[in-house]
Scaffold this motif. Structure first.
Motif, PDB file in Angstrom:
ATOM      1  N   PRO A  41       9.393  -8.001   3.327  1.00  0.00           N
ATOM      2  CA  PRO A  41       9.547  -6.624   3.250  1.00  0.00           C
ATOM      3  C   PRO A  41       8.314  -5.804   2.628  1.00  0.00           C
ATOM      4  CG  PRO A  41      11.094  -7.532   1.756  1.00  0.00           C
ATOM      5  CD  PRO A  41      10.558  -8.541   2.606  1.00  0.00           C
ATOM      6  N   PRO A  42       7.935  -4.758   3.411  1.00  0.00           N
ATOM      7  CA  PRO A  42       6.558  -4.107   2.521  1.00  0.00           C
ATOM      8  C   PRO A  42       7.097  -3.353   1.378  1.00  0.00           C
ATOM      9  CG  PRO A  42       7.477  -2.918   4.519  1.00  0.00           C
ATOM     10  CD  PRO A  42       8.168  -4.152   4.515  1.00  0.00           C
ATOM     11  N   PRO A  43       6.144  -3.519   0.396  1.00  0.00           N
ATOM     12  CA  PRO A  43       6.553  -2.719  -0.750  1.00  0.00           C
ATOM     13  C   PRO A  43       5.835  -1.204  -0.605  1.00  0.00           C
ATOM     14  CG  PRO A  43       4.615  -3.960  -1.251  1.00  0.00           C
ATOM     15  CD  PRO A  43       5.035  -4.586   0.032  1.00  0.00           C
ATOM     16  N   LEU A  47       2.849   7.731  -4.424  1.00  0.00           N
ATOM     17  CA  LEU A  47       1.788   8.225  -5.332  1.00  0.00           C
ATOM     18  C   LEU A  47       2.335   9.344  -6.386  1.00  0.00           C
ATOM     19  CD1 LEU A  47      -1.244   8.005  -5.481  1.00  0.00           C
ATOM     20  CD2 LEU A  47      -1.595   9.944  -4.163  1.00  0.00           C
ATOM     21  N   PRO A  48       2.230   9.059  -7.537  1.00  0.00           N
ATOM     22  CA  PRO A  48       2.723   9.974  -8.561  1.00  0.00           C
ATOM     23  C   PRO A  48       2.312  11.383  -8.307  1.00  0.00           C
ATOM     24  CG  PRO A  48       2.107   7.717  -9.573  1.00  0.00           C
ATOM     25  CD  PRO A  48       1.561   7.933  -8.244  1.00  0.00           C
ATOM     26  N   GLY A  49       3.052  12.350  -8.346  1.00  0.00           N
ATOM     27  CA  GLY A  49       2.682  13.649  -8.316  1.00  0.00           C
ATOM     28  C   GLY A  49       2.360  14.174  -7.048  1.00  0.00           C
ATOM     29  N   SER A  50       2.600  13.217  -5.937  1.00  0.00           N
ATOM     30  CA  SER A  50       2.556  13.355  -4.477  1.00  0.00           C
ATOM     31  C   SER A  50       3.824  13.135  -3.676  1.00  0.00           C
ATOM     32  CB  SER A  50       1.350  12.657  -3.957  1.00  0.00           C
ATOM     33  OG  SER A  50       1.106  12.905  -2.651  1.00  0.00           O
ATOM     34  N   ASP A  51       3.914  13.632  -2.489  1.00  0.00           N
ATOM     35  CA  ASP A  51       4.974  13.144  -1.759  1.00  0.00           C
ATOM     36  C   ASP A  51       4.309  11.807  -0.633  1.00  0.00           C
ATOM     37  OD1 ASP A  51       3.192  14.680  -0.065  1.00  0.00           O
ATOM     38  OD2 ASP A  51       4.887  15.729   1.218  1.00  0.00           O
ATOM     39  N   GLY A  52       3.073  11.392  -1.084  1.00  0.00           N
ATOM     40  CA  GLY A  52       2.470  10.409  -0.283  1.00  0.00           C
ATOM     41  C   GLY A  52       3.034   9.193  -0.579  1.00  0.00           C
ATOM     42  N   THR A  53       2.968   8.208   0.213  1.00  0.00           N
ATOM     43  CA  THR A  53       3.483   6.782   0.123  1.00  0.00           C
ATOM     44  C   THR A  53       2.647   5.861   0.746  1.00  0.00           C
ATOM     45  OG1 THR A  53       5.909   7.462  -0.186  1.00  0.00           O
ATOM     46  CG2 THR A  53       5.398   5.144   0.474  1.00  0.00           C
ATOM     47  N   PHE A  54       2.398   4.588   0.228  1.00  0.00           N
ATOM     48  CA  PHE A  54       1.490   3.606   0.647  1.00  0.00           C
ATOM     49  C   PHE A  54       2.412   2.514   0.857  1.00  0.00           C
ATOM     50  CE2 PHE A  54      -1.276   6.640  -1.373  1.00  0.00           C
ATOM     51  CZ  PHE A  54      -2.502   6.814  -0.468  1.00  0.00           C
ATOM     52  N   ALA A  73      -0.937   4.494   4.979  1.00  0.00           N
ATOM     53  CA  ALA A  73      -0.776   5.825   4.176  1.00  0.00           C
ATOM     54  C   ALA A  73      -0.121   6.670   4.996  1.00  0.00           C
ATOM     55  CB  ALA A  73      -2.184   6.346   4.151  1.00  0.00           C
ATOM     56  N   ASP A  74       1.250   7.158   4.312  1.00  0.00           N
ATOM     57  CA  ASP A  74       2.002   8.162   5.017  1.00  0.00           C
ATOM     58  C   ASP A  74       1.927   9.497   3.891  1.00  0.00           C
ATOM     59  OD1 ASP A  74       4.153   9.003   6.753  1.00  0.00           O
ATOM     60  OD2 ASP A  74       5.581   9.184   5.022  1.00  0.00           O
ATOM     61  N   LEU A  75       1.045  10.450   4.515  1.00  0.00           N
ATOM     62  CA  LEU A  75       0.814  11.503   3.758  1.00  0.00           C
ATOM     63  C   LEU A  75       0.837  12.912   4.433  1.00  0.00           C
ATOM     64  CD1 LEU A  75      -2.904  10.118   2.753  1.00  0.00           C
ATOM     65  CD2 LEU A  75      -0.822  10.027   1.292  1.00  0.00           C
ATOM     66  N   PRO A  76       2.238  13.164   4.304  1.00  0.00           N
ATOM     67  CA  PRO A  76       2.768  14.681   4.790  1.00  0.00           C
ATOM     68  C   PRO A  76       1.891  15.764   4.491  1.00  0.00           C
ATOM     69  CG  PRO A  76       4.666  13.367   3.712  1.00  0.00           C
ATOM     70  CD  PRO A  76       3.425  12.602   3.444  1.00  0.00           C
ATOM     71  N   ALA A  77       1.302  15.822   3.336  1.00  0.00           N
ATOM     72  CA  ALA A  77       0.287  16.978   3.145  1.00  0.00           C
ATOM     73  C   ALA A  77      -0.785  16.816   3.983  1.00  0.00           C
ATOM     74  CB  ALA A  77      -0.159  16.844   1.562  1.00  0.00           C
ATOM     75  N   GLN A  86       0.135   9.797   9.155  1.00  0.00           N
ATOM     76  CA  GLN A  86      -0.149   8.566   9.002  1.00  0.00           C
ATOM     77  C   GLN A  86      -1.348   7.997   9.458  1.00  0.00           C
ATOM     78  OE1 GLN A  86       3.379   6.366  10.762  1.00  0.00           O
ATOM     79  NE2 GLN A  86       4.649   6.857   9.252  1.00  0.00           N
ATOM     80  N   ARG A  87      -2.058   7.108   8.380  1.00  0.00           N
ATOM     81  CA  ARG A  87      -3.316   6.435   8.705  1.00  0.00           C
ATOM     82  C   ARG A  87      -3.162   4.877   8.335  1.00  0.00           C
ATOM     83  NH1 ARG A  87      -8.071  10.876   6.983  1.00  0.00           N
ATOM     84  NH2 ARG A  87      -8.567  11.378   9.151  1.00  0.00           N
ATOM     85  N   SER A  88      -3.912   4.265   8.841  1.00  0.00           N
ATOM     86  CA  SER A  88      -3.838   2.527   8.555  1.00  0.00           C
ATOM     87  C   SER A  88      -4.978   1.850   8.841  1.00  0.00           C
ATOM     88  CB  SER A  88      -2.450   2.186   9.089  1.00  0.00           C
ATOM     89  OG  SER A  88      -2.797   2.067  10.554  1.00  0.00           O
ATOM     90  N   ALA A  89      -5.044   0.663   8.332  1.00  0.00           N
ATOM     91  CA  ALA A  89      -5.938  -0.400   8.641  1.00  0.00           C
ATOM     92  C   ALA A  89      -5.547  -1.485   8.442  1.00  0.00           C
ATOM     93  CB  ALA A  89      -7.479  -0.226   7.729  1.00  0.00           C
ATOM     94  N   VAL A  90      -5.949  -2.390   9.444  1.00  0.00           N
ATOM     95  CA  VAL A  90      -5.494  -3.906   9.480  1.00  0.00           C
ATOM     96  C   VAL A  90      -6.463  -5.042   8.964  1.00  0.00           C
ATOM     97  CG1 VAL A  90      -4.145  -5.781  10.848  1.00  0.00           C
ATOM     98  CG2 VAL A  90      -3.906  -3.303  11.393  1.00  0.00           C
ATOM     99  N   LEU A  91      -6.237  -5.808   7.786  1.00  0.00           N
ATOM    100  CA  LEU A  91      -7.132  -6.622   7.416  1.00  0.00           C
ATOM    101  C   LEU A  91      -6.700  -8.169   7.942  1.00  0.00           C
ATOM    102  CD1 LEU A  91      -9.578  -7.810   5.833  1.00  0.00           C
ATOM    103  CD2 LEU A  91      -8.092  -8.106   3.756  1.00  0.00           C
ATOM    104  N   ALA A  92      -7.302  -8.835   8.763  1.00  0.00           N
ATOM    105  CA  ALA A  92      -6.912 -10.104   9.350  1.00  0.00           C
ATOM    106  C   ALA A  92      -7.731 -11.136   8.807  1.00  0.00           C
ATOM    107  CB  ALA A  92      -7.139 -10.210  10.856  1.00  0.00           C
TER     108      ALA A  92
END
Length: 331
Positions: A41-43, A47-54, A73-77, A86-92
């Motif tokens: 499961p992903p942790p 982000l403190p002081g923000s409604d953003g979650t990574f 990155a889930d950043l409603p602002a 939502q933005r993301s990058a995949v490292l393989a």
């Protein structure tokens, strides 16, 4: 050497390998069920002081020979900034040597694998005589779903609704022109739900858009759009309770899905009601639909193993076509 695939690189490659994406996603769920892949499961990292979650969405697959992490990155602002929420990058990296094989922009990968997972689940769970496809939501994910769900199924029409009437009309026109299927805009989510044999919810909603009272025996529902946050959901508790529920991955859904966590907190269902995974249905170790009157629900949170499956496909296609940018990270 490391392959870099930009969003435009990936869009071009997907146009060539689109028919293979569904098969790759199906296989990754089978691999998970059969113990050939790992999906913790992903942790969540608020982000403190923000409604953003990574979220760090990790997975590893022996058949694919890869381990991947997608940082989401889930950043409603961002909505107020005119940027994607939502933005993301995949490292393989190679599962054999640990070498960094590729870095991929996540937007097109996420959209393609999400729609492919819905297509796999719909093929496994919907009635064979389903004729009307319903879409609640009209963004890029809705277009991806229309494109992924139509091949191989005899849908006679698509009904849809979105908050923006202009975008709703544009989507209906695009479906008619590009996919050759009749499409119409209805008055609201209730009208779409009541008219559909297969219903896809594709919105980032926090409050439920679909009520259980609107659902009919025999329907199949794909709850796809809500972000991986425990207080967001598109289907109300009554709707979830009425359904035979299949999740993409139990541990992830248990940690991140409002469709799971809210009914659990309310005491409406127990954990055993949510443990059936898509891979188990595909492998035949768990039942999916048992009759034409079952109401079935695929609760799609989206998992890193799906990203890995599509990344493997794109990396191989890029090398075959000599596209993308290759750099030496260790130089």
């Amino acid at each position: 050497m490391t392959l870099i695939l930009t969003r435009s690189d990936i869009a071009a490659l997907l146009a060539d390998v689109r028919e293979d994406v569904e098969r790759a996603v199906e296989n990754c769920h089978l691999d998970l069920s059969l113990g050939r892949a790992v999906l913790p499961p992903p942790p969540a990292m608020p982000l403190p002081g923000s409604d953003g979650t990574f979220l760090a969405m990790a997975s590893a697959s022996a058949p694919a020979g890869l381990a991947t992490v997608k940082l989401l990155a889930d950043l409603p602002a961002n909505r107020e900034r005119g940027l994607p929420v939502q933005r993301s990058a995949v490292l393989a990296v190679s599962a054999d040597t640990g070498a960094c094989e590729a870095l991929l922009d996540g937007a097109e990968v996420t959209r393609a694998r999400t729609a492919a997972a819905t297509a796999v689940a719909t093929r496994a769970l919907a009635r064979k005589d389903a004729r009307v496809l319903g879409l609640v939501g009209t963004g890029p994910l809705a277009r991806a779903h229309a494109r992924a769900l139509l091949p191989g199924r005899a849908y006679e029409r698509i009904v849809l609704w979105g908050r923006d009437p202009g975008r709703s009309g544009e989507l209906a026109a695009w479906i008619r022109a590009e996919l050759g299927v009749e499409a119409s805009v209805l008055a609201g989510p209730q009208a779409v739900a009541e008219a559909s044999d297969v219903l896809c919810t594709l919105t980032p909603s926090r409050e439920p858009l679909i009520r259980g009272a609107w659902l009919s025996p025999g329907q199949h529902i794909n709850a796809v759009g809500a972000p991986p946050r425990p207080d967001h959901r598109e289907i109300d508790t009554e709707g979830v309770v009425r359904c035979r529920i299949v999740v993409d991955a139990w541990t992830t859904a248990r940690a991140k899905s409002g469709e799971v966590l809210i009914p659990l907190a309310e005491g409406a269902l127990g954990e055993d009601d949510f443990r059936c995974e898509l891979g188990d249905v595909l492998a035949g170790t768990e039942p999916g639909r048992t009759s034409d009157t079952d109401l079935t629900l695929f609760n799609s949170v989206g998992v890193g193993l799906q990203d890995l499956a599509v990344a493997r496909l794109l990396i191989d296609a890029a090398h075959a076509r000599r596209t993308g940018t290759v750099i030496d990270l260790s130089g």
